[in-house]
Write a protein that holds these residues in place. Sequence first.
Motif, mmCIF file in Angstrom:
data_model
loop_
_atom_site.group_PDB
_atom_site.id
_atom_site.type_symbol
_atom_site.label_atom_id
_atom_site.label_comp_id
_atom_site.label_asym_id
_atom_site.label_seq_id
_atom_site.Cartn_x
_atom_site.Cartn_y
_atom_site.Cartn_z
ATOM 1 N N PRO A 266 -6.052 -1.029 -4.855
ATOM 2 C CA PRO A 266 -5.185 0.153 -5.029
ATOM 3 C C PRO A 266 -5.648 1.290 -4.128
ATOM 4 C CG PRO A 266 -6.730 -0.018 -6.849
ATOM 5 C CD PRO A 266 -6.905 -1.271 -6.042
ATOM 6 N N PRO A 267 -4.825 2.316 -3.959
ATOM 7 C CA PRO A 267 -5.204 3.446 -3.091
ATOM 8 C C PRO A 267 -6.499 4.124 -3.505
ATOM 9 C CG PRO A 267 -2.856 3.514 -3.577
ATOM 10 C CD PRO A 267 -3.434 2.436 -4.432
ATOM 11 N N GLU B 227 0.735 -0.428 10.819
ATOM 12 C CA GLU B 227 1.668 -0.434 9.698
ATOM 13 C C GLU B 227 1.445 0.793 8.819
ATOM 14 O OE1 GLU B 227 2.434 -4.147 7.671
ATOM 15 O OE2 GLU B 227 1.241 -5.228 9.160
ATOM 16 N N SER B 228 2.435 1.069 8.002
ATOM 17 C CA SER B 228 2.353 2.228 7.113
ATOM 18 C C SER B 228 1.766 1.866 5.758
ATOM 19 C CB SER B 228 3.751 2.827 6.915
ATOM 20 O OG SER B 228 4.640 1.860 6.377
ATOM 21 N N ASP B 229 1.397 0.600 5.553
ATOM 22 C CA ASP B 229 0.884 0.135 4.269
ATOM 23 C C ASP B 229 -0.621 -0.096 4.325
ATOM 24 O OD1 ASP B 229 3.435 -0.450 2.605
ATOM 25 O OD2 ASP B 229 3.844 -1.425 4.511
ATOM 26 N N LEU B 230 -1.249 -0.035 3.161
ATOM 27 C CA LEU B 230 -2.654 -0.390 3.029
ATOM 28 C C LEU B 230 -2.805 -1.905 3.193
ATOM 29 C CD1 LEU B 230 -3.571 1.863 -0.039
ATOM 30 C CD2 LEU B 230 -4.117 2.289 2.367
ATOM 31 N N THR C 96 -3.336 4.826 8.573
ATOM 32 C CA THR C 96 -2.078 4.094 8.696
ATOM 33 C C THR C 96 -1.171 4.733 9.742
ATOM 34 O OG1 THR C 96 -1.110 5.392 6.907
ATOM 35 C CG2 THR C 96 -2.191 3.335 6.298
ATOM 36 N N GLY C 97 -0.234 3.938 10.225
ATOM 37 C CA GLY C 97 0.756 4.436 11.170
ATOM 38 C C GLY C 97 0.198 4.810 12.524
#
Length: 715
Positions: A311-312, A269-272, A333-334
């Motif tokens: 958070p990032p 996925e592209s999310d944390l 990610t990804g």
Amino acid sequence: MFKCKTVWNKLAPLARASSMLCLQNARKSALRHGRRLEMVQKAQMSSGSAGGGGENTLYYVLIGATCLGAGVYAYRTVSGDKERYNERMIEIASRPKQEPQAAEAVAEVVTESIEDAAPLESIPEPSSEPVKCEPVAEEPLVTEADVESTETEPVAEAPVTEPIVEASIPEPTVESPIREPVVEASVTEPVAEAPAVAQSEEPLAPVVESAADSKAAPAAEPVEPTAAPSDVPEHAPYLLIGGGTASFAAARSIRARDPGARVLIVTEESDLPYMRPPLSKELWFSDDPKAIETLRFKQWNGKERSIYFQPPSFYVSPADLAKVENGGVAVLTGRKVVHMDVRGNKVKLSDGAEISYEKCLIATGGVPRNLQVIDRAGEEVMKRTTLFRKIEDFRSLEKISREVKSITIIGGGFLGSELACALGRRSTDIGLEVIQMFPEKGNMGKVLPEYLSNWTTEKVRKEGVSVITDALVKNVTYKNDKLEIKLKDGRLFKTDHIVAAVGLEPSMELAKSAGLEVDSDFGGYRVNAELQARSNIWVAGDAACFYDINLGRRRVEHHDHAVVSGRLAGENMTGAIKPYWHQSMFWSDLGPDVGYEAIGIVDSSLPTVGVFAKATAKDTPKAATEQSGTGIRSESETEAVAGALKAETTATPPPIQQEEDYGKGVIFYLRDQVVVGIVLWNVFNRMPIARKIIKDGEQHADLNEVAKLFNIHED
């Protein structure tokens, strides 16, 4: 060899004549002496009387001469070959050294070579007359140094790596020999050092050019680098495959036990890492229109939080993972892990990059299951079908719900019922028709006893949902801008969009390449009590099929199990060697007013005993979150709660009230008179008690007495 053959052709007739003469003399001698021919032949070959050998002497001379001639010829031949070989070696040694690969290419382009090639700066400007080709004699066609120079040095200092050919030379003569060495170099050079030749053959066209063009063009212009992306570390001591709850729990556990640990999470996925339960619960009830993008929501208690665990700023960059002083957690990610080499302790990503590891966790979760009739229905139907699982699915369905007039949810389990209530509550405001259909007789019919399932179905209908029970889908078609769902009993429903919520398939794509065992009954990777699949590979979350010492082998697909199994796997990856004994729980909310928590084996096919009481205002999911301070109720669990609640059960409760509204209560699931599962209906923060009852595994003569432990009769 030709001389030897000529000599033999001359001597062979003489040898044959001598042999015939010997045979005739032998026969005559045998007749004179009265002997048998066989004895004479065995004794000696004589052409005369005993002791005489005139004819034989000639025979021996001829044979000896032949052998002598052959020996002389062989000696002269070998001596001559040796002299020629030495001369050849001396000649080769005196030549300038030249790589075979470059020599081959140059030999096909030109017919003569030169010892010293002119540097790039000394090449004259092109004129009207054809210029003779000047290949490089002392450098290979494509070398490691050439690639590095094109990336880091000015054009004027880059070594000449291609033969410089004028436009007057015919193109077919040059194209073939140049392409071959370039392709060879892309195979033999490491990817990180020769990115310019790892692409397809398209960049090869600019190779043939004039001297002026070669001088003016930038060195890196013909090709784009294809080396592994710089953000992919080559090595990760702790590699976690999957970016869900189990991976994040494992990462926190590893860092807690090993503060300097370097942990890399690889997620498709592209999310944390984020929590999934709010995707079908609180996010749908948010009044903030920005919540769709920010993914911040209000819990039932009114407190706001983010769907992301951290958070990032909590994470370090994957490229810096090996450099940071005290380690950290990085998320790639990804990217998808497509192959595992368990012997070499490394994995291959979807972009071709490889990462080595010391210890690895597989927490790939699962993929939404679809109906076969929808899979076979064609592209138009699939484009209008949502398999709900990820953040992008939530955003997509939320947008679709505002654009279409009708949505049909197929499935009556946890996810299907939650989405039906969420969409049904907003249906009046946005003019949306919400239909839910499933083969059972009521919502969550596979989990709840029939009477409670029927009550739940009425509750869902009150939210504005058209519930269709006993519905078996026969086929789905797309006609006149509508999806037509035909049931096996002949009923037909038209809708604009379908949400398939019919279960989850564990993601086991790595099982084959990793050689890991898969459970044929429950699915998932089979692991031992420590969640190990191999000596340095662990599995957690939805993909783990573990052995429960109380309930047997199981596979669980819930948030709490992902948290607990991920945490335990992380501890064991740092050397804890702890067995998995925890009874995980799960919960489901049908809006802020009705919810339940469950633990163990909750199967409606088992015998059940339900004990209910009248609900109060504090017996709702909203009140429960206000008391615990968190919407993820499993986070508030402690064993201390069990002890405290157990101490409060001394008071005699009022008589049990079995009312049709089933305000709150406890449902016990039995197997061989032993409680193996418990559902707490609108009873919250009592899960440690339920866990202890299942752990004890005792038979209970009166479950009404056991229900007193949950204080369901308190006001």
